[in-house]
Scaffold this motif. Structure first.
Motif, mmCIF file in Angstrom:
data_model
loop_
_atom_site.group_PDB
_atom_site.id
_atom_site.type_symbol
_atom_site.label_atom_id
_atom_site.label_comp_id
_atom_site.label_asym_id
_atom_site.label_seq_id
_atom_site.Cartn_x
_atom_site.Cartn_y
_atom_site.Cartn_z
ATOM 1 N N GLU A 1 45.136 25.091 42.158
ATOM 2 C CA GLU A 1 43.715 25.437 42.245
ATOM 3 C C GLU A 1 43.533 26.913 42.570
ATOM 4 O O GLU A 1 44.325 27.507 43.305
ATOM 5 N N ALA A 2 42.485 27.500 41.997
ATOM 6 C CA ALA A 2 42.122 28.884 42.293
ATOM 7 C C ALA A 2 40.604 28.983 42.359
ATOM 8 O O ALA A 2 39.883 28.113 41.864
ATOM 9 N N VAL B 1 32.522 27.155 43.251
ATOM 10 C CA VAL B 1 33.342 26.622 42.157
ATOM 11 C C VAL B 1 34.821 26.948 42.340
ATOM 12 O O VAL B 1 35.185 28.048 42.765
ATOM 13 N N SER B 2 35.663 25.977 42.001
ATOM 14 C CA SER B 2 37.104 26.199 41.898
ATOM 15 C C SER B 2 37.567 25.711 40.535
ATOM 16 O O SER B 2 36.919 24.871 39.904
ATOM 17 N N ILE B 3 38.693 26.255 40.066
ATOM 18 C CA ILE B 3 39.279 25.830 38.791
ATOM 19 C C ILE B 3 40.627 25.198 39.085
ATOM 20 O O ILE B 3 41.378 25.680 39.940
ATOM 21 N N GLN B 4 40.922 24.097 38.402
ATOM 22 C CA GLN B 4 42.103 23.302 38.727
ATOM 23 C C GLN B 4 42.829 22.859 37.466
ATOM 24 O O GLN B 4 42.203 22.578 36.443
ATOM 25 N N ILE B 5 44.144 22.775 37.579
ATOM 26 C CA ILE B 5 44.961 22.099 36.575
ATOM 27 C C ILE B 5 45.713 20.990 37.290
ATOM 28 O O ILE B 5 46.376 21.224 38.307
ATOM 29 N N ALA B 6 45.577 19.774 36.777
ATOM 30 C CA ALA B 6 46.312 18.651 37.354
ATOM 31 C C ALA B 6 47.796 18.828 37.068
ATOM 32 O O ALA B 6 48.193 19.249 35.976
ATOM 33 N N LEU B 7 48.612 18.515 38.043
ATOM 34 C CA LEU B 7 50.058 18.619 37.888
ATOM 35 C C LEU B 7 50.625 17.266 37.474
ATOM 36 O O LEU B 7 50.004 16.225 37.719
ATOM 37 N N PRO B 8 51.777 17.243 36.795
ATOM 38 C CA PRO B 8 52.317 15.974 36.295
ATOM 39 C C PRO B 8 52.405 14.909 37.383
ATOM 40 O O PRO B 8 52.670 15.207 38.547
ATOM 41 N N VAL C 1 46.161 29.850 37.751
ATOM 42 C CA VAL C 1 46.732 28.498 37.799
ATOM 43 C C VAL C 1 47.712 28.264 36.652
ATOM 44 O O VAL C 1 48.736 27.592 36.830
ATOM 45 N N THR C 2 47.435 28.826 35.469
ATOM 46 C CA THR C 2 48.404 28.670 34.384
ATOM 47 C C THR C 2 49.652 29.503 34.654
ATOM 48 O O THR C 2 50.764 29.099 34.301
ATOM 49 N N GLY C 3 49.480 30.660 35.286
ATOM 50 C CA GLY C 3 50.644 31.453 35.662
ATOM 51 C C GLY C 3 51.575 30.674 36.569
ATOM 52 O O GLY C 3 52.804 30.735 36.426
ATOM 53 N N TYR C 4 50.991 29.899 37.493
ATOM 54 C CA TYR C 4 51.808 29.084 38.396
ATOM 55 C C TYR C 4 52.661 28.090 37.615
ATOM 56 O O TYR C 4 53.874 27.984 37.843
#
Length: 205
Positions: free
Chosen positions: A60-61, A107-114, A75-78
């Protein structure tokens, strides 16, 4: 009790209302063939569905607005290896943006992890701009739509969904999430977008 045919007042005979509902259910949305957080559909209403999500981890960022991309590169860099062990982590879909306030401004932006990853097995981020956290899951009402998810459109969808939930006697929480499943090159008319609102005290009737 309500189900997929809620918007049809009398489905014992053919009606224009019924035909419209059939076309709604047949609408095609393109979902990329990569992992997405699992969920169980508990109920389907005319204009939304209720899902149960298990817990999942996210990177999350800080974001700027629901439809924005601020923080996305962090988040994609991570997941692409900018972390303590230079580990590359599989990409998932959708990209979530979450507004935690009723004005949809925090607001926050998130990518779910596997799903096979948990907070103990994930490498630490290289930057303080990215945090890892566990989303507790729960019950969410979801309104799906296609097209380009512009800010005014998303705000309208959120308002429509919240109004319908209150009308149906449900208890929506403050704020919402926007889920964007597709990359920008996907044709607008097949893009899969969703507005999610977490619910309190939901029970099956």
């Amino acid at each position: 009790m309500w189900d997929i045919w809620d918007s049809i007042q009398n489905n014992e005979y053919f009606s224009f209302e019924g035909l419209v509902e059939v076309f709604k259910q047949l609408r095609y949305y393109k979902t990329p063939d990569i992992e997405t957080p699992s969920y169980l559909v508990l109920k389907k209403a005319a204009n939304y569905e209720v899902r149960k999500y298990p817990p999942f981890a996210v990177a999350e960022a800080k974001g700027e607005k629901l439809t924005g991309s601020s923080g996305f590169n962090n988040v994609t860099g991570y997941i692409f290896g900018k972390n303590a062990s230079s580990e590359k982590i599989a990409m998932t879909t959708p990209v979530f943006t979450q507004a935690s306030d009723d004005k949809l401004s925090d607001v926050s932006i998130q990518i779910a992890l596997p799903m096979n990853k948990d907070l103990n097995s994930l490498p630490a981020p290289n930057t303080e701009a990215v945090t890892l956290r566990k989303v507790e899951g729960g019950i969410a009402a979801v309104k799906k739509f296609s097209g380009r998810p512009e800010e005014e459109i998303v705000a309208k969808k959120e308002k429509e969904l919240r109004s319908q939930l209150l009308k149906d006697g449900l208890k929506p929480q403050q704020g919402c999430m926007l889920a964007r499943y597709n990359d920008p090159s996907t044709k607008d008319f097949v893009k899969r977008n969703e507005v999610l609102i977490w619910l309190n005290d939901f029970t099956l009737e």
